[in-house]
Design an enzyme around this catalytic site. Structure first.
Site, PDB file in Angstrom:
ATOM      1  N   SER A 146       0.875  -1.185   0.000  1.00 63.37           N
ATOM      2  CA  SER A 146       0.000   0.000   0.000  1.00 63.37           C
ATOM      3  C   SER A 146       0.906   1.227   0.000  1.00 63.37           C
ATOM      4  O   SER A 146       2.078   1.135   0.386  1.00 63.37           O
ATOM      5  CB  SER A 146      -0.838  -0.014   1.286  1.00 63.37           C
ATOM      6  OG  SER A 146      -1.450   1.237   1.514  1.00 63.37           O
ATOM      7  N   TYR A 159      -1.784  -1.174  10.703  1.00 64.76           N
ATOM      8  CA  TYR A 159      -1.939  -1.410   9.259  1.00 64.76           C
ATOM      9  C   TYR A 159      -0.757  -0.825   8.493  1.00 64.76           C
ATOM     10  O   TYR A 159      -0.163  -1.498   7.646  1.00 64.76           O
ATOM     11  CB  TYR A 159      -3.250  -0.810   8.741  1.00 64.76           C
ATOM     12  CG  TYR A 159      -3.410  -1.007   7.244  1.00 64.76           C
ATOM     13  CD1 TYR A 159      -3.678  -2.263   6.719  1.00 64.76           C
ATOM     14  CD2 TYR A 159      -3.249   0.056   6.353  1.00 64.76           C
ATOM     15  CE1 TYR A 159      -3.797  -2.462   5.339  1.00 64.76           C
ATOM     16  CE2 TYR A 159      -3.378  -0.127   4.976  1.00 64.76           C
ATOM     17  CZ  TYR A 159      -3.647  -1.389   4.482  1.00 64.76           C
ATOM     18  OH  TYR A 159      -3.755  -1.590   3.127  1.00 64.76           O
TER      19      TYR A 159
HETATM   20  N1  LIG Z   1      -8.685  -0.709  -1.303  1.00 65.74           N
HETATM   21  C1  LIG Z   1      -7.726   0.092  -0.899  1.00 65.74           C
HETATM   22  O1  LIG Z   1      -7.941   1.317  -0.718  1.00 65.74           O
HETATM   23  C2  LIG Z   1      -6.332  -0.451  -0.714  1.00 65.74           C
HETATM   24  C3  LIG Z   1      -5.259   0.450  -0.704  1.00 65.74           C
HETATM   25  C4  LIG Z   1      -3.974  -0.038  -0.519  1.00 65.74           C
HETATM   26  C5  LIG Z   1      -3.762  -1.381  -0.366  1.00 65.74           C
HETATM   27  N2  LIG Z   1      -4.819  -2.246  -0.376  1.00 65.74           N
HETATM   28  C6  LIG Z   1      -4.535  -3.671  -0.184  1.00 65.74           C
HETATM   29  O2  LIG Z   1      -5.052  -4.395  -1.272  1.00 65.74           O
HETATM   30  C7  LIG Z   1      -5.305  -5.736  -0.870  1.00 65.74           C
HETATM   31  C8  LIG Z   1      -6.681  -6.151  -1.359  1.00 65.74           C
HETATM   32  O3  LIG Z   1      -7.644  -5.335  -0.702  1.00 65.74           O
HETATM   33  P1  LIG Z   1      -9.003  -4.871  -1.397  1.00 65.74           P
HETATM   34  O4  LIG Z   1      -8.968  -3.410  -1.463  1.00 65.74           O
HETATM   35  O5  LIG Z   1      -9.277  -5.649  -2.624  1.00 65.74           O
HETATM   36  O6  LIG Z   1     -10.026  -5.266  -0.217  1.00 65.74           O
HETATM   37  P2  LIG Z   1     -11.330  -6.193  -0.189  1.00 65.74           P
HETATM   38  O7  LIG Z   1     -12.263  -5.818  -1.276  1.00 65.74           O
HETATM   39  O8  LIG Z   1     -11.794  -6.104   1.231  1.00 65.74           O
HETATM   40  O9  LIG Z   1     -10.765  -7.662  -0.478  1.00 65.74           O
HETATM   41  C9  LIG Z   1      -9.976  -8.335   0.462  1.00 65.74           C
HETATM   42  C10 LIG Z   1      -9.791  -9.773   0.052  1.00 65.74           C
HETATM   43  O10 LIG Z   1      -9.031 -10.445   1.075  1.00 65.74           O
HETATM   44  C11 LIG Z   1      -9.774 -11.586   1.512  1.00 65.74           C
HETATM   45  N3  LIG Z   1      -9.560 -11.862   2.928  1.00 65.74           N
HETATM   46  C12 LIG Z   1      -9.857 -11.053   3.974  1.00 65.74           C
HETATM   47  N4  LIG Z   1      -9.584 -11.671   5.130  1.00 65.74           N
HETATM   48  C13 LIG Z   1      -9.111 -12.899   4.809  1.00 65.74           C
HETATM   49  C14 LIG Z   1      -8.671 -14.017   5.560  1.00 65.74           C
HETATM   50  N5  LIG Z   1      -8.680 -14.008   6.921  1.00 65.74           N
HETATM   51  N6  LIG Z   1      -8.242 -15.135   4.907  1.00 65.74           N
HETATM   52  C15 LIG Z   1      -8.254 -15.168   3.549  1.00 65.74           C
HETATM   53  N7  LIG Z   1      -8.652 -14.145   2.777  1.00 65.74           N
HETATM   54  C16 LIG Z   1      -9.085 -13.026   3.401  1.00 65.74           C
HETATM   55  C17 LIG Z   1     -11.239 -11.229   1.245  1.00 65.74           C
HETATM   56  O11 LIG Z   1     -12.032 -12.386   1.060  1.00 65.74           O
HETATM   57  P3  LIG Z   1     -12.931 -13.115   2.181  1.00 65.74           P
HETATM   58  O12 LIG Z   1     -13.577 -12.028   2.972  1.00 65.74           O
HETATM   59  O13 LIG Z   1     -13.836 -13.935   1.356  1.00 65.74           O
HETATM   60  O14 LIG Z   1     -11.984 -13.941   2.984  1.00 65.74           O
HETATM   61  C18 LIG Z   1     -11.115 -10.505  -0.094  1.00 65.74           C
HETATM   62  O15 LIG Z   1     -11.044 -11.428  -1.138  1.00 65.74           O
HETATM   63  C19 LIG Z   1      -5.139  -5.765   0.654  1.00 65.74           C
HETATM   64  O16 LIG Z   1      -3.895  -6.327   0.976  1.00 65.74           O
HETATM   65  C20 LIG Z   1      -5.176  -4.297   1.050  1.00 65.74           C
HETATM   66  O17 LIG Z   1      -4.448  -4.035   2.225  1.00 65.74           O
HETATM   67  C21 LIG Z   1      -6.100  -1.801  -0.548  1.00 65.74           C
END
Ligand SMILES: NC(=O)c1ccc[n+]([C@@H]2O[C@H](COP(=O)([O-])OP(=O)(O)OC[C@H]3O[C@@H](n4cnc5c(N)ncnc54)[C@H](OP(=O)(O)O)[C@@H]3O)[C@@H](O)[C@H]2O)c1
Length: 265
Positions: A146, A159
């Site tokens: 991130s 985080y």
């Molecule tokens: N969106 C942002 O603004 C942003 C910015 C910077 C970085 N990121 C990073 O991008 C990555 C993806 O995030 P996203 O934005 O796509 O969020 P998201 O829509 O909440 O997706 C998160 C994914 O991780 C899975 N997950 C959560 N807890 C889990 C667990 N205990 N075991 C296995 N899988 C799990 C969720 O699936 P289930 O709930 O089905 O398990 C989902 O598929 C993350 O690492 C996040 O930190 C996001």
């Protein structure tokens, strides 16, 4: 005769592939001919993604539901992959969550859970597939950190620290893999449209009020960076600028600015 796609004959394991950036990362790999192993906790959502991507891109897509936040979750997943006779060429460590707010009065389970998923499971999975990647002299690692990785994050301290770990770990492995044929990239998105902000409780923060990118361009830049073995990729000019400024300004000023951005708008 159709041209051979880059990933044909290879398999990409994508964590967090039931929603958000992970779905689009899986699509980028599928589009380029990689077979997929998709994992997250929600089996029905994973199955939907697998069916859609397999038929749209003519690849095999296997789903394995696993809680990677559980201690040993990565080892369980790797054992299941082996048991099904599958192998992993590319590991996309994308699963993760954030939790906003001051450390005081927060839930310790929520704080430690972030480290278990964002860092512990990521290291465990990397360790379990890394030797084979090096032996095969191909494939590699795409880790999702991130822009939080570039500075400490008051009011979201664990985080930010968890993502600094991902960035540091990824860059170190990029160097360890240099000259082996194994690629390592660290994707550092800024605010991105997904379920992340709802779970993290950051939707109302100043930082999330503008410049939110759709998830596909973020994923696509991550995929392309991986294919050219680019060490770090920050999607979006605004995010590049913020990450650059954070590395040059005095630390106290950065800390105050991030704190302000993490406060409600
Ligand atoms: N969106 C942002 O603004 C942003 C910015 C910077 C970085 N990121 C990073 O991008 C990555 C993806 O995030 P996203 O934005 O796509 O969020 P998201 O829509 O909440 O997706 C998160 C994914 O991780 C899975 N997950 C959560 N807890 C889990 C667990 N205990 N075991 C296995 N899988 C799990 C969720 O699936 P289930 O709930 O089905 O398990 C989902 O598929 C993350 O690492 C996040 O930190 C996001």
């Amino acid at each position: 005769m159709a041209r051979k796609r880059k990933g044909e004959g290879q398999t990409a394991l994508v964590t967090g592939a039931s929603a958000g950036i992970g779905v689009d990362l899986a699509e980028c790999f599928a589009k380029n001919g990689y077979d997929l192993i998709l994992t997250a906790r929600s089996a029905p959502a994973l199955d939907e993604v697998a069916v859609r991507l397999a038929s749209a891109h003519d690849v095999k897509a296997t789903t394995i539901a696993q809680d990677l936040g559980a201690i040993g979750g990565g080892a369980k997943l790797a054992a299941e992959i082996k048991q099904r006779g599958l192998s992993v060429d590319v590991l996309v460590n994308n699963a993760g969550y954030g939790s906003a707010g001051a450390l005081t009065h927060s839930s310790i389970e929520e704080q430690l859970g972030m480290i278990d998923l964002n860092d512990r499971a990521l290291v465990e999975l990397t360790y379990l597939f890394w030797n084979d990647m090096l032996a095969n002299k191909r494939g590699g690692l795409l880790n999702v950190a991130s822009t939080a990785a570039f500075q400490p994050g008051p009011l979201m301290a664990v985080y930010y620290a968890s993502k600094a770990f991902v960035l540091s770990f990824s860059e170190a492995l990029w160097e360890e893999a240099r000259g082996t044929g194994v690629k390592v990239s660290c994707l550092c998105p800024g605010p991105t449209a997904s379920k992340f902000r709802e779970r993290a409780g950051t939707g109302t923060k100043r930082l999330a009020q503008s410049g939110v990118m759709p998830s596909m361009p973020v994923a696509l830049q991550g995929y392309r960076a991986f294919e050219r073995n680019q060490r770090v990729i920050i999607p979006g000019m605004r995010n590049v600028m913020l990450a650059t400024v954070a590395r040059t300004l005095p630390r106290t000023q950065v800390l105050r600015t991030v704190r302000r951005l993490q406060e409600p708008a």
